[in-house]
Design an enzyme around this catalytic site. Sequence first.
Site, mmCIF file in Angstrom:
data_model
loop_
_atom_site.group_PDB
_atom_site.id
_atom_site.type_symbol
_atom_site.label_atom_id
_atom_site.label_comp_id
_atom_site.label_asym_id
_atom_site.label_seq_id
_atom_site.Cartn_x
_atom_site.Cartn_y
_atom_site.Cartn_z
ATOM 1 N N SER A 179 44.903 36.539 43.707
ATOM 2 C CA SER A 179 43.848 35.949 43.280
ATOM 3 C C SER A 179 43.364 34.850 44.468
ATOM 4 C CB SER A 179 43.810 36.052 41.868
ATOM 5 O OG SER A 179 43.078 35.166 41.405
ATOM 6 N N GLY A 180 41.852 34.313 44.647
ATOM 7 C CA GLY A 180 41.752 33.824 45.796
ATOM 8 C C GLY A 180 41.350 33.560 46.759
ATOM 9 N N THR A 184 36.733 40.094 47.433
ATOM 10 C CA THR A 184 35.318 40.206 47.437
ATOM 11 C C THR A 184 34.668 39.067 47.459
ATOM 12 O OG1 THR A 184 35.933 39.864 44.469
ATOM 13 C CG2 THR A 184 33.740 39.798 45.618
ATOM 14 N N ASN A 225 41.522 30.703 40.827
ATOM 15 C CA ASN A 225 39.902 31.000 41.584
ATOM 16 C C ASN A 225 39.301 30.970 40.574
ATOM 17 O OD1 ASN A 225 37.943 32.327 43.389
ATOM 18 N ND2 ASN A 225 38.404 34.218 43.616
ATOM 19 N N SER A 228 36.985 34.451 39.640
ATOM 20 C CA SER A 228 38.021 35.232 39.916
ATOM 21 C C SER A 228 36.789 37.088 39.105
ATOM 22 C CB SER A 228 39.415 34.278 39.059
ATOM 23 O OG SER A 228 39.633 35.328 38.944
ATOM 24 N N SER A 229 37.793 37.739 40.267
ATOM 25 C CA SER A 229 36.986 39.466 39.338
ATOM 26 C C SER A 229 37.837 39.529 38.168
ATOM 27 C CB SER A 229 36.904 40.045 40.416
ATOM 28 O OG SER A 229 36.346 39.543 42.055
ATOM 29 N N GLY A 452 44.940 42.699 43.008
ATOM 30 C CA GLY A 452 46.522 42.532 44.204
ATOM 31 C C GLY A 452 47.508 42.204 42.706
ATOM 32 N N GLU A 454 49.913 41.273 40.336
ATOM 33 C CA GLU A 454 50.361 39.590 39.781
ATOM 34 C C GLU A 454 51.645 39.534 38.959
ATOM 35 O OE1 GLU A 454 47.378 39.482 37.016
ATOM 36 O OE2 GLU A 454 45.816 39.464 38.537
HETATM 37 P P1 ATP Z 1 40.139 37.436 42.451
HETATM 38 O O1 ATP Z 1 41.331 38.121 42.976
HETATM 39 O O2 ATP Z 1 39.942 35.782 41.711
HETATM 40 O O3 ATP Z 1 38.858 37.496 42.332
HETATM 41 P P2 ATP Z 1 39.094 37.404 45.230
HETATM 42 O O4 ATP Z 1 40.534 37.738 46.463
HETATM 43 O O5 ATP Z 1 38.311 37.936 45.695
HETATM 44 O O6 ATP Z 1 40.522 37.050 43.794
HETATM 45 P P3 ATP Z 1 37.206 35.281 46.546
HETATM 46 O O7 ATP Z 1 36.565 35.121 45.304
HETATM 47 O O8 ATP Z 1 36.619 36.677 47.019
HETATM 48 O O9 ATP Z 1 38.760 35.947 45.857
HETATM 49 O O10 ATP Z 1 37.627 34.024 47.323
HETATM 50 C C1 ATP Z 1 37.957 33.295 46.427
HETATM 51 C C2 ATP Z 1 37.199 31.923 47.136
HETATM 52 O O11 ATP Z 1 37.157 31.249 49.008
HETATM 53 C C3 ATP Z 1 35.313 31.935 47.898
HETATM 54 O O12 ATP Z 1 34.661 31.861 46.309
HETATM 55 C C4 ATP Z 1 35.274 31.605 48.871
HETATM 56 O O13 ATP Z 1 34.743 29.883 48.202
HETATM 57 C C5 ATP Z 1 36.012 31.816 49.403
HETATM 58 N N1 ATP Z 1 36.122 32.138 50.879
HETATM 59 C C6 ATP Z 1 37.124 33.654 50.592
HETATM 60 N N2 ATP Z 1 36.702 33.959 51.620
HETATM 61 C C7 ATP Z 1 36.218 33.454 52.639
HETATM 62 C C8 ATP Z 1 35.235 33.066 53.499
HETATM 63 N N3 ATP Z 1 35.576 34.085 54.863
HETATM 64 N N4 ATP Z 1 34.589 32.017 53.981
HETATM 65 C C9 ATP Z 1 34.313 30.783 53.450
HETATM 66 N N5 ATP Z 1 34.928 31.042 52.144
HETATM 67 C C10 ATP Z 1 35.581 32.411 51.780
HETATM 68 MG MG MG Z 2 37.664 38.885 43.677
#
Ligand code: ATP
Ligand code: MG
Length: 760
Positions: A179-180, A184, A225, A228-229, A452, A454
Amino acid sequence: EDGEDGSMSLPSPSNSASHSESRWGDTSSYTPRKIHQSWFKLPNGDWDLVNILSTTGTESVVSLTEGKVLKVKAENLISANPDILDGVDDLMQLSYLNEPSVLYDLEYRYNQDLIYTKAGPVLVAINPFKKVDLYGSDYIEAYKRKTAQSPHVYAITDTAIREMIRDEVNQSIVISGESGAGKTETAKIAMQYLAALGGGSGIEFEILKTNPILEAFGNAKTSRNDNSSRFGKLIEIHFSETGRITGANIQTFLLEKSRVVQCTEGERSYHIFYQLCSGAPPELKERLNLRRAEEYKYLSQSNCFSINRVNDAEEFRIVTEALNVVHISKEDQHSVFAMLAAVLWLGNVSFSVIDNENHVEVVEDEGLQTVAKLIECDIEELKLALSTRKMRVGNDSIVQKLTLPQAIDTRDALAKSIYACLFEWLVEQINKSLAVGKRRTGRSISILDIYGFESFDRNSLEQFCINYANERLQQHFNRHLFKLEQEEYIQDGIDWAKVDFDDNQDCLSLFEKKPLGLLSLLDEESTFPNATDMTFANKLKQHLRRSSSFRGERGKAFTVCHYAGEVTYDTTGFLEKNRDLLHLDSIQLLSSCSCHLPQAFASNMLTQSEKSIGGTSHKSGGAESQKLSVARKFKDQLFQLILRLENTTPHFIRCIKPNKLQSPGLYEQGLVLQQLKCCGVLEVVRISRAGFPTRMSHKKFSQRYGFLLQESLSSQDPLSVSVAILHQFNILPEMYQVGYTKLFFRTGQIGVLEDTRNRT
Ligand code: ATP
Ligand code: MG
């Protein structure tokens, strides 16, 4: 366990390593003629690049980066790579493939905002937590023209498009990470590239607009996050023969619906609730009798209403606009908002105790009235549904009053169901809008953005399902990568005996075996009305104790040895969450509503229960609707997913979170290492150690080292020059293979040549 001695801690335990492992790749048993720099593990666990001042037998005197001079055991030093390999963009180019070298390479790049690195066929993406200048139309153009070479989501997406067209095979981009970590965002970057290359029909805008909608309804602020999705997602984008996007389809997995009624301090419920409360225009506010988020119990319990740098009102505008783009009518949008408001007001419905057995009556206040108005049902029926239960006894039907805890559960279950159904309904509407035209070409690129692995202090059914999914996806990953790796050897005609690798079949069987696997036992126990979490835990211990991936714990807990580590699950609430029952009274209430959405939800639930297997509906007195259990439904979805992925050429992206503070510029070695292990990046590296991870074309090799030859062979072809070099330097025949186009080396071999080259 990688003690202070700085020993190797790649997940290839040297005690169980085959002879070939220690003969070939293990840097700890291989000593280059002269070590200049090495890795040494500091007491805080970080690795330091030290200079070796002298070596006497088994001890070395080294100077640390910060100047201190130490005497250390030689075995605690790990070979560092020559400078020319600093920041290589593919970890496979490292001569010494050990943990510190991998960590250093990624950090070296990260510090220059080079957040993407290849690990052989896998793309590693480290979250920058800030805007980096790597995206947009100029970059897209450069990757399209292939003038940009460095690893990138664009590059991997470009490969997917090309392979789809060239091989006429469906492709997939599988994104994982905790997460984070940036899954996404990465998925959106890939979608942007696809839209830019395959756009033209206009459907690409619709596809991109699904992101703000799904994020509003399926994402929330958590402690890890801010966005977070809380669901998994597979989006399949379809293309015509000429490479134009023709449509798309979205499948979602296991939305965390408990968040609607319950969330921990500092976290939020789904974004859309806050967006609605602060962004709805006055007319809508009035119609829905909307208040500020603070006034709703479901939202106020966690004491967190806003997110830094996020304007919920503005987001609401973006979401409504997106809803327009995917052709959700204004009428439907109003019904959607009415459902959201109904959920919020349900949370404010309260009960008064009417007797000394804790039986309750619904308080007829603004909350109750508003709910009835919003879902368009009779207020008396709503009261009954929330405070009583109809039971069938023989041919008679009796009405039983609910106790306070039962009434609260019933109310919350209704709120969760309405929200989960609303989410599913939305996805369905979006899919209708994105539907692929009748002329299906069968070519597609799917992007998987799924939670991922957990492991928390307390792990429940959600983690159980998520980790099971990761176990399945890991197997898919293994099979695919190790097959690919070996195919390259065969293609280049080298002598190659197939390598076996540790797979996670044992753990998967623990979950899937019938009738005595975790999933079967869970479902079986869930059908017994008298079963408790304790009887469930005992049953697991009784039947599974022989499995090497299972360990019974004290009380109601059990531990599973996942490929990514051990996780202890607490069975409290497992059965109830798995049954996920909504009382028939509640379903009947929904079907009695005049509003079309609750009606649709109810009929959906009834169809599902008809499909359910077992037909055990009589056991519970007919008061509850039987349907597929959560675990069963998830397993079915997962099987379909894997089946779909197996029919594609996969491309893997592993996202890494460099720190827990969501802040830029901070790279925590330990945290990164743990994720590299969890998502199998180190495993890929480990497998390569058994093979020939270093590859160099005959031409490049002869150019780079040809001058070291005693007699000039410059007139000769690259292959002959290469072979002469190998002979002159006594590179043992088992350390390399000569392919048709490339030389393949065991790990560490190029390092020796580099050392010689540098000294010459
Ligand atoms: P979760 O499992 O909780 O959904 P995730 O892996 O989907 O987490 P994201 O929401 O994609 O995580 O990313 C978390 C934060 O990190 C985003 O809101 C953004 O602020 C930052 N981030 C991620 N990737 C990038 C990137 N390529 N460039 C800039 N910021 C990024
Ligand atoms: Mg996500």
